[in-house]
Design an enzyme around this catalytic site. Structure first.
Site, short mmCIF file in Angstrom:
data_model
loop_
_atom_site.label_atom_id
_atom_site.label_comp_id
_atom_site.label_asym_id
_atom_site.label_seq_id
_atom_site.Cartn_x
_atom_site.Cartn_y
_atom_site.Cartn_z
N SER A 175 -5.29 -6.29 8.17
CA SER A 175 -5.48 -6.53 9.61
C SER A 175 -6.03 -7.92 9.92
CB SER A 175 -6.38 -5.46 10.21
OG SER A 175 -7.60 -5.37 9.52
N ASP A 234 0.83 -1.20 0.00
CA ASP A 234 0.00 0.00 0.00
C ASP A 234 0.87 1.25 0.00
OD1 ASP A 234 -2.77 -0.82 -0.02
OD2 ASP A 234 -2.38 -1.75 1.92
N HIS A 254 -0.15 -1.11 -4.86
CA HIS A 254 -1.42 -0.37 -4.87
C HIS A 254 -1.07 1.11 -4.70
CE1 HIS A 254 -5.53 0.44 -2.71
NE2 HIS A 254 -5.39 1.12 -3.83
N PHE A 258 -6.13 3.93 5.45
CA PHE A 258 -5.85 3.25 6.71
C PHE A 258 -6.31 1.79 6.67
CE2 PHE A 258 -7.04 7.66 7.26
CZ PHE A 258 -5.93 8.18 7.91
N ASP A 278 -10.74 -4.62 -1.55
CA ASP A 278 -9.72 -4.19 -0.59
C ASP A 278 -10.34 -3.30 0.47
OD1 ASP A 278 -7.33 -3.52 0.63
OD2 ASP A 278 -6.62 -2.21 -0.99
C1 DX5 Z 1 -6.49 0.91 2.55
C2 DX5 Z 1 -5.51 -0.05 1.92
C3 DX5 Z 1 -5.87 -1.46 2.23
C4 DX5 Z 1 -5.74 -1.75 3.68
C5 DX5 Z 1 -6.52 -2.96 4.07
O1 DX5 Z 1 -6.16 2.19 2.20
O2 DX5 Z 1 -5.50 0.09 0.52
O3 DX5 Z 1 -5.09 -2.37 1.46
O4 DX5 Z 1 -4.44 -1.94 4.07
O5 DX5 Z 1 -6.50 -3.09 5.44
P1 DX5 Z 1 -7.59 -3.98 6.19
O6 DX5 Z 1 -7.52 -5.35 5.58
O7 DX5 Z 1 -7.20 -3.92 7.61
O8 DX5 Z 1 -8.92 -3.31 5.90
ZN ZN Z 2 -4.57 -1.58 -0.65
#
Ligand code: DX5
Ligand code: ZN
Length: 243
Positions: free
Chosen positions: A216, A37, A68, A166, A193
């Site tokens: 997470s 990310d 990403h 986040f 995602d």
């Molecule tokens: C959000 C990111 C996601 C994030 C996913 O901005 O692009 O990839 O890390 O985190 P979880 O799985 O905790 O929602």
């Molecule tokens: Zn992501």
């Protein structure tokens, strides 16, 4: 025919003191790809990591690495991520069109568009494909699927189910109709995602997603291998007629 579910583990929730171990944990878990990310503090409110992290993990894993890119002006940076060893580049549709009122200025989030400049997006598609890698077009929860013309030219669509910035956010069901709509005709990756976990994964699979990104849920799991196994074991509950 339904494609197998792939799990893309986002290292956003990894312990960066032990990044090599965390990458190994992803690989050992049976995950299919690593999701990095990249956030620039402009497209999204925070800054995370850049190409150096892709460079650092490239030699220590065989898993495909997906960058990403939650950054402004992806065109200027795609080469860096390709050269660093990324296999898949995920860009945001919101970087190719005029943003809605209320999110045009610095500090106004989430970024959203209603249409994109197809030719501008095609420049990035070409750049990635010329290097033999894959490109995914990503949409924020408030952005509709607004790039039908280029669907045959891209390798996947990433549907955000949280506003990016986040980890550990709550899954937004507004993502589901977009996944459903895509799954009727689109043959590439249909990735989701944000907030994917044991409570929400079945709904995205039912809608037709075939790639689940998770940060997470994976890193918070007592047994991350079990978490991956569980996600990969899910089958759509409703019978879906595919075009
Ligand atoms: C959000 C990111 C996601 C994030 C996913 O901005 O692009 O990839 O890390 O985190 P979880 O799985 O905790 O929602
Ligand atoms: Zn992501």
């Amino acid at each position: 025919m339904r494609k197998d579910i792939k799990v893309s583990v986002s290292i956003l929730c990894a312990d960066f003191k032990y990044l090599a171990d965390e990458v190994k944990k992803c690989e050992d878990s049976g995950a299919d790809m690593l999701h990095v990310d990249v956030m620039d503090g402009h497209f999204v409110p925070v800054i995370t990591v850049g190409k150096m992290i892709v460079e650092a993990i490239r030699p220590i894993t065989k898993l495909p690495i997906e960058a990403h890119l939650m950054i402004e002006n992806p065109y200027a940076h795609i080469d860096d991520f390709l050269n660093a060893g990324a296999d898949i580049i995920s860009v945001h549709a919101e970087c190719y069109g005029q943003r809605r009122k209320g999110c045009r200025n610095f500090g106004e989030y989430p970024k959203e568009v209603d249409k994109i400049d197809i030719e501008l997006a095609r420049k990035d598609i070409k750049k990635v494909h010329d290097s033999g890698k894959e490109i995914i077009m990503t949409v924020n929860p408030g952005t509709p699927l607004c790039f039908d013309e280029i669907l045959p030219e891209i390798d996947g669509v990433l549907i955000m189910s949280v506003n990016p910035g986040f980890a550990k956010q709550k899954f937004m069901p507004v993502a589901l109709p977009k996944i459903q709509a895509l799954s009727r005709t689109f043959k590439g990756y249909i990735a989701v995602d944000g907030g994917v976990n044991a409570d929400t994964a079945q709904s995205v699979i039912d809608a037709g997603a075939n790639v689940l990104a998770t940060a997470s849920y994976f890193f918070g799991a007592q047994d991350p291998s079990q978490a991956v196994k569980y996600l990969k074991s899910l089958k759509p509950q409703k019978h879906k007629k595919r075009a």
